[in-house]
Structures are given as C-alpha cells and as structure tokens.
Design an enzyme around this catalytic site. Structure first.
Site, PDB file in Angstrom:
ATOM      1  N   ASP A 107       9.440   2.898   1.899  1.00 45.13           N
ATOM      2  CA  ASP A 107       8.245   3.675   2.222  1.00 45.13           C
ATOM      3  C   ASP A 107       8.005   3.522   3.723  1.00 45.13           C
ATOM      4  O   ASP A 107       7.436   2.541   4.178  1.00 45.13           O
ATOM      5  CB  ASP A 107       7.040   3.195   1.401  1.00 45.13           C
ATOM      6  CG  ASP A 107       5.769   3.997   1.728  1.00 45.13           C
ATOM      7  OD1 ASP A 107       5.776   4.752   2.724  1.00 45.13           O
ATOM      8  OD2 ASP A 107       4.778   3.859   0.985  1.00 45.13           O
ATOM      9  N   LYS A 161       2.655  10.937   7.052  1.00 45.24           N
ATOM     10  CA  LYS A 161       1.840  10.724   8.252  1.00 45.24           C
ATOM     11  C   LYS A 161       2.349  11.477   9.482  1.00 45.24           C
ATOM     12  O   LYS A 161       2.098  12.663   9.597  1.00 45.24           O
ATOM     13  CB  LYS A 161       1.674   9.220   8.502  1.00 45.24           C
ATOM     14  CG  LYS A 161       0.828   8.579   7.395  1.00 45.24           C
ATOM     15  CD  LYS A 161       0.137   7.302   7.766  1.00 45.24           C
ATOM     16  CE  LYS A 161      -0.946   6.955   6.756  1.00 45.24           C
ATOM     17  NZ  LYS A 161      -0.584   5.974   5.748  1.00 45.24           N
ATOM     18  N   PHE A 198       0.863  -1.185   0.000  1.00 38.56           N
ATOM     19  CA  PHE A 198       0.000   0.000   0.000  1.00 38.56           C
ATOM     20  C   PHE A 198       0.893   1.228   0.000  1.00 38.56           C
ATOM     21  O   PHE A 198       1.648   1.461   0.942  1.00 38.56           O
ATOM     22  CB  PHE A 198      -0.951   0.053   1.207  1.00 38.56           C
ATOM     23  CG  PHE A 198      -1.832   1.275   1.147  1.00 38.56           C
ATOM     24  CD1 PHE A 198      -2.996   1.261   0.393  1.00 38.56           C
ATOM     25  CD2 PHE A 198      -1.471   2.454   1.774  1.00 38.56           C
ATOM     26  CE1 PHE A 198      -3.795   2.408   0.274  1.00 38.56           C
ATOM     27  CE2 PHE A 198      -2.256   3.610   1.659  1.00 38.56           C
ATOM     28  CZ  PHE A 198      -3.416   3.580   0.919  1.00 38.56           C
TER      29      PHE A 198
HETATM   30  C1  LIG Z   1      -0.775   6.035   4.315  1.00 41.83           C
HETATM   31  C2  LIG Z   1       0.307   5.515   3.469  1.00 41.83           C
HETATM   32  C3  LIG Z   1       0.597   6.097   2.220  1.00 41.83           C
HETATM   33  C4  LIG Z   1      -0.231   7.202   1.630  1.00 41.83           C
HETATM   34  O1  LIG Z   1      -0.269   8.352   2.390  1.00 41.83           O
HETATM   35  P1  LIG Z   1      -1.401   9.460   2.125  1.00 41.83           P
HETATM   36  O2  LIG Z   1      -0.990  10.608   2.994  1.00 41.83           O
HETATM   37  O3  LIG Z   1      -2.701   8.858   2.524  1.00 41.83           O
HETATM   38  O4  LIG Z   1      -1.361   9.787   0.674  1.00 41.83           O
HETATM   39  C5  LIG Z   1       1.674   5.596   1.516  1.00 41.83           C
HETATM   40  N1  LIG Z   1       2.421   4.582   1.998  1.00 41.83           N
HETATM   41  C6  LIG Z   1       2.158   3.996   3.187  1.00 41.83           C
HETATM   42  C7  LIG Z   1       3.040   2.883   3.672  1.00 41.83           C
HETATM   43  C8  LIG Z   1       1.084   4.431   3.946  1.00 41.83           C
HETATM   44  O5  LIG Z   1       0.801   3.821   5.107  1.00 41.83           O
END
Ligand SMILES: *Cc1c(COP(=O)(O)O)cnc(C)c1O
Length: 420
Positions: A232, A261, A147
């Site tokens: 990520d 985040k 994700f």
């Molecule tokens: C939440 C998340 C995203 C996307 O972040 P947004 O601010 O919602 O666009 C990307 N990668 C990971 C691992 C995430 O948990």
C-alpha cells in the site's frame, strides 16, 4: 502572519461548517481559500506554509501549472463517458503508469480505500484461481498499526479503536502480525495465505519506518510461500520518500502496488492497483468495476503526474529538502523537546515531549506561526510539505517548529513554577 484567533469572518465560516457538516474531523480553526506551491492563504489573506500537503495528496504542490493545464485541457474536451466506451486519455494513462511501476496492468479506481478493496478482491480471486486455496478459506496478513482506509472491510482489520468501534459485524479473513517483525510474519504464513498487505512506511501511524531489511524479508517470504506481496504505497509512493516508491528504498518490487493520493495531483481522487497480467488477469468483465474509475479527467491528470515523476526531479527534491528539514530539527531532540524524530525523504514524524503539550496543541501554536501541520496519535506531528517546497521555505518551517517548541517549553516551565 496568522492571527491569534479566527477573525469574525473565519469564525462565521467555521460555525457554518460545524452546524451543517457531520463532525468526522476536528479541523484547526483556519478557513483556507487558495494555494500555490507550498503556500496557502486563508479567506482573510493570511499566508501559511502547508506542511501536510493533503496527507501527501498534494505532493506536487497546490496548482502545479502542468497538472492544472492537463486538467483544464481535458475539462474542455470530455470528463466522463463511463467504461462502457473507450476514451482517449485512458490508454496513455494506464500504459504510462504500468511502465512507471515496471508492471503489465493497471486497474484504475478513485479513492485509496477503493484501491485497497480492489487489491483485497484481487488477492482472494488469485488465491482461489491461481494458488488453489479452497474457496472461502483465503487469509490476508496485515500489520499492527496499519491504516488502509475507512470502508467496513478495511476497518475490520484495523487496531485503531476509534476507527473500528461500533461498526460490527466485521469482515473476517485477516490475520494481524506486528509491523517490522519478519519472524512473526514467517510464523503467520500458512497454506491459506494469499497476500501480505503492508505499508512500506506507516504514514497514519506516525511515519513509522521498519527496520532495515524488513521489506526485503517480506519479499523473500512472499516469494518462498507463493503469497502476493501487496504494497500500500498510497501515502508513501510517488516521490514522498525520495524514491518513486518506498519499496525502492530496499530495491524491493512487490507483486501489487496500491496507489492513490498524489496520483490525482491534488485535483481529483485517482487511485489504482498495478500488477502483472498473471495477477490482475483474474478479473473478467463484470467481476469488478467503478462508474468513475479511469474517467478521462482522472486519466489526463494521472498521466501528467507520471510525467512529473519521470525526470526524477521530484524524488531528488524530496531527498534534499528532507535532509535539510531533519538537520534543522535535530537540535530539538538534543534539547529534549522531541523524544523521537523519524525521517525518510520529505516525510517526518516528530514525537513531542508530553510536557510540551499534546500534538494538537503544538499544531495550534504552529498555526499561529503560519505553519499548517497535523498531529496523529496524541503526541506525534507529521510533516509532509509539498515536494516543491523551497529551501527558504524549509528554513521557515525549521524556525517555526523551533519557536513553537520553545514557546511550549516556556509555558510549561512557567506552569511548573506556578506562574501564569
Ligand atoms: C490515505 C490512505 C488510504 C486511504 O485513502 P483514501 O483516499 O482516504 O480512501 C489507504 N492507505 C494508506 C496508506 C493511506 O495513507
């Protein structure tokens, strides 16, 4: 204590939201009004413990005094001037974040998905300019169950059918391999590979922790084949795993950190790509940008977030409270109510036995007990309370989850016996 059903006031607020808002989420029936630390209150004043923390965007708790003070001070000075000019808080923020990451350059963006997009653009440009891949040929290796956000490019390489369906045509240039399988990764790398994009721990997938040694193997493969390791750490980073970054768990340093985040302290969307000059140096004025990226308010908050992480207290708390939560919930596995319990730092994935109901149904039971949690992928419940949660509050979470499972098991037994 929470109510069994929403009050008329809350129901009216829910009806208004449903009538006028697009239905991209299916929220639990509670309308929140304020929060402090790990506690939130609904509009009727009922108290809940926040066990989701905005998917880890609220790692430092609701209304952290230092973050609110930094934001307020900046609100009263200047909030947006655009990158057409220099602004006071920008330099201190990018230096602090680069130092936290042990890297040379920070490229601030806003949402997580934007930072991932930026990392993809970085990797491709680096591939053509530095690695010498013929233009148009670059391949990025991604993982099953990934994700990385919701843009049309990012959902192109997701294998979540709901997230992906009916958004074609999809973006090419991505190759998917099984998460946690270093041999599969080794066979997928070729001359056109510019990057491996990996969540060190998969959050949305249900707190999936790769086998020991996996991240180190990814690092070694990337180094051996001149491929960028892009981590990520949007959800896994900034204290959640009991270390500053999840990559630290294996002593691994990726080429590129993707952050988001918690970087915005739960106040603002703030994201960033962090790497060395040899990588982020591929950008030149005009080749990438963002109206809001690196704005003064975001920088003031982001800098304070880096300060909070500088002492190691948040990371220590994540380890201590995570171990406490795991120990408290382990008996639920022995009782067969949970089929699996995964934990790293203050981040847990609970797989609920299907006989007890869906993850969503368990979350509804938790809500009635004053615990806010979110299911993912049917039967998994993710627990990621703010890192400032107290030991007493963790005990409350343990008691609440145990009681909700017991209640669900009771209801199931009554069902099976033909009662009720
Ligand atoms: C939440 C998340 C995203 C996307 O972040 P947004 O601010 O919602 O666009 C990307 N990668 C990971 C691992 C995430 O948990």
């Amino acid at each position: 204590m929470a109510l069994d059903a929403p009050s008329p006031r809350q129901q009216a607020a829910i009806d208004q939201a449903d009538a006028w808002g697009a239905h991209t989420y299916a929220p639990l029936p509670v309308v929140l009004a304020r929060g402090e630390g790990a506690v939130v209150h609904d509009i009727d004043g009922h108290r809940y413990l926040d066990c989701l923390a905005g998917y880890s965007a609220v790692n430092f708790g609701h209304g952290h005094p230092r973050l609110v003070a930094a934001a307020t001070a900046q609100l009263n000075r200047v909030t947006l001037v655009s990158r057409a000019f220099h602004a006071e808080p920008y330099g201190p923020f990018v230096e602090a974040l680069a130092r936290l990451c042990g890297k040379e350059v920070v490229l601030p963006m806003n949402s997580g998905a934007e930072a991932v997009e930026t990392a993809i653009k970085t990797a491709r440009k680096w591939g053509y300019r530095v690695k010498g891949v013929p233009e148009g040929e670059a391949r990025i290796i991604v993982m099953t169950g990934n994700f990385h956000g919701r843009t049309s490019t990012i959902i192109s390489f997701s294998n979540d059918t709901e997230a992906r369906a009916e958004y074609a045509p999809y973006m090419g240039g991505f190759v998917q391999v099984p998460f946690g399988d270093a041999d599969a990764l080794a066979s997928a790398i070729d001359d056109r590979t510019v990057a491996v994009l990996v969540e060190p721990v998969q959050g949305e997938a249900g707190v999936i922790i790769p086998p020991a040694g996996y991240l180190r193997a990814v690092r070694e493969l990337c180094t051996a084949h001149d491929v960028l390791m892009v981590a990520d750490e949007i959800q896994s980073g900034l204290g959640r795993t009991g270390t500053t970054f999840a990559c630290d768990l294996e002593g691994v340093v990726p080429d590129v950190y993707v952050l988001g985040k918690a970087l915005g302290g739960g106040i603002m969307p703030v994201s960033a790509v962090v790497a060395d000059r040899a990588v982020l140096g591929v950008f030149t004025p005009g080749s990438h940008g963002s109206t809001f990226g690196g704005n003064p308010l975001a920088c003031a908050i982001g800098r304070e977030v880096v300060e909070l992480l500088g002492t190691g207290e948040m990371q220590d708390a994540a380890r201590a409270r995570g171990a406490q939560l795991r120990a408290g919930l382990a008996p639920l596995v022995e009782r067969g109510w949970l089929t699996d319990l995964r934990q790293v730092g203050l981040w847990l994935g609970l797989d609920v036995h299907p006989d007890l109901g869906t993850g969503k149904q368990i979350c509804e039971r938790l809500l009635r007990r004053g615990l806010l949690a979110k299911d993912t992928h049917g039967t998994t419940i993710r627990l990621s309370p703010p890192l400032v949660v107290t030991a007493e509050q963790v005990d409350e979470i343990i008691d609440g989850v145990t009681a909700a499972c017991a209640e669900a098991a009771c209801a199931e037994a009554a069902d099976a016996a033909g009662i009720g």
